[in-house]
Design an enzyme around this catalytic site. Sequence first.
Site, mmCIF file in Angstrom:
data_model
loop_
_atom_site.group_PDB
_atom_site.id
_atom_site.type_symbol
_atom_site.label_atom_id
_atom_site.label_comp_id
_atom_site.label_asym_id
_atom_site.label_seq_id
_atom_site.Cartn_x
_atom_site.Cartn_y
_atom_site.Cartn_z
ATOM 1 N N GLY A 279 2.848 0.445 -5.277
ATOM 2 C CA GLY A 279 2.288 1.791 -5.178
ATOM 3 C C GLY A 279 2.767 2.504 -3.932
ATOM 4 N N ASN A 280 2.115 3.586 -3.599
ATOM 5 C CA ASN A 280 2.468 4.313 -2.377
ATOM 6 C C ASN A 280 1.188 4.872 -1.764
ATOM 7 O OD1 ASN A 280 2.063 7.158 -3.379
ATOM 8 N ND2 ASN A 280 3.537 6.387 -4.888
ATOM 9 N N ARG A 281 1.317 5.472 -0.590
ATOM 10 C CA ARG A 281 0.125 5.845 0.167
ATOM 11 C C ARG A 281 -0.354 7.271 -0.093
ATOM 12 N NH1 ARG A 281 1.683 5.716 5.544
ATOM 13 N NH2 ARG A 281 -0.457 6.337 5.984
#
Length: 413
Positions: A220-222
């Site tokens: 995922g990413n932030r």
Amino acid sequence: MTIVVGVTGGIAAYKAVSVIRSFVLAGHDVHVIATDAALRFVGAPTFEAISRNPLNTDLYEGVSEVRHVGIGKRADLVVIAPATANTIAKIANGIADDLLTNTVLATAAPVLIAPAMHTEMWQNAATQANVRTLRERGITIVGPGTGQLTGADSGPGRMEEPDAIVHAATTLATRRTVRREREASGTASARTPRHDLSGHRIVISAGGTREPLDPVRFLGNRSSGKQGVALAVAARDRGADVVLVAAHLDVPAPDGVEIRSVSTALELQRAVTAAATDADIVVMAAAVADFRPATTNDSKIKKEKVGDSLRLELVANPDILAELASGKQSDQIVVGFAAETERDPHELIELGRRKLKRKGCDFLVINNVGWRTGFSTDDNEVVVLDGHGDIVMEAAGAKASVADRILDVITSA
Ligand code: CTP
């Protein structure tokens, strides 16, 4: 409103009956024009009973009333569902050899076309070129969807569902009415603060996608989704009809906007592409994973099985923004975001310009991201490039006010 529904020869003609019925139940005066081929699939009495008006088929009937132009001139909206490859080709080339194609040539009303055909015919270069031509001329194309076709095959080519066609047609007609009212009151270009987006449909993606490795883990990413949500709220408050395609937001989804929740990049692609068919503006604020695991394990990946190192094979996800930009309607505005860690301001803009060129969007909002900036903060700092790569706006501050500044740029386009 007077709506002309054109029905051409495809098995999906039976679904046109639902489209006509929905228009009639909504109180519209519906006139059906069926081609000879359409009447091989659905009989004239059905169209007459459902539309509550006589069916129009023959170019040479009612010649004294100049019907071949009269019907088109009276129409507030023309919807062709299903539209065969043949009819699409004729309209793209200005051919008028039956009552329906004459009507399309004669009308000044907005035209919406819902194609239906086999995948091979839809993907044929001739059909694709014709559809591009129609889009460039301002005709709205809805669908086709992907799914089971008439035979055992499946793929893109299936006529969009009647509800989606009716919704797209209603939005198109509303947009036109709003434009006319503004023209009549002399406010066509004057921006009315807080309501300059009424009658417009805007699709905004927000958040970050997750690509599953197994039932418990993902790549995922932030991204928190805060800037995308701020844009949705600002657009809603300015009167827009907002669809928010939400991928794992860290903030609550706002009221008064239509939420479509997604998880992976492929789900986001499907949701945004479907919502974009009848949108005036599409903003890709979501952080989309460029790659996904080539395979997803059905059960948890166990350390005792993989040992001390684990190699992951990743495959590329589609570039949704680039696809939207290349397939957009002529009057649609497509906006992208560029999340960059580059610290040098000059190089940051150059990176943005290269990204803009790759994506082909109308505006690119560049923002710096890093360990402490951009993602989960309440503030943002952006530079907006137009389609030529020129800086048209710079803003810093709360994400809500940055959102309003971005919408100012879009509405002044
Ligand atoms: N985007 C997209 N589809 C992808 C990746 C990104 O539609 N597969 C969109 C994002 O929503 C954003 C824009 O493209 O509007 C730029 O995303 P960004 O992550 O900054 O750029 P990438 O294309 O991923 O390129 P890079 O990671 O090399 O910077």
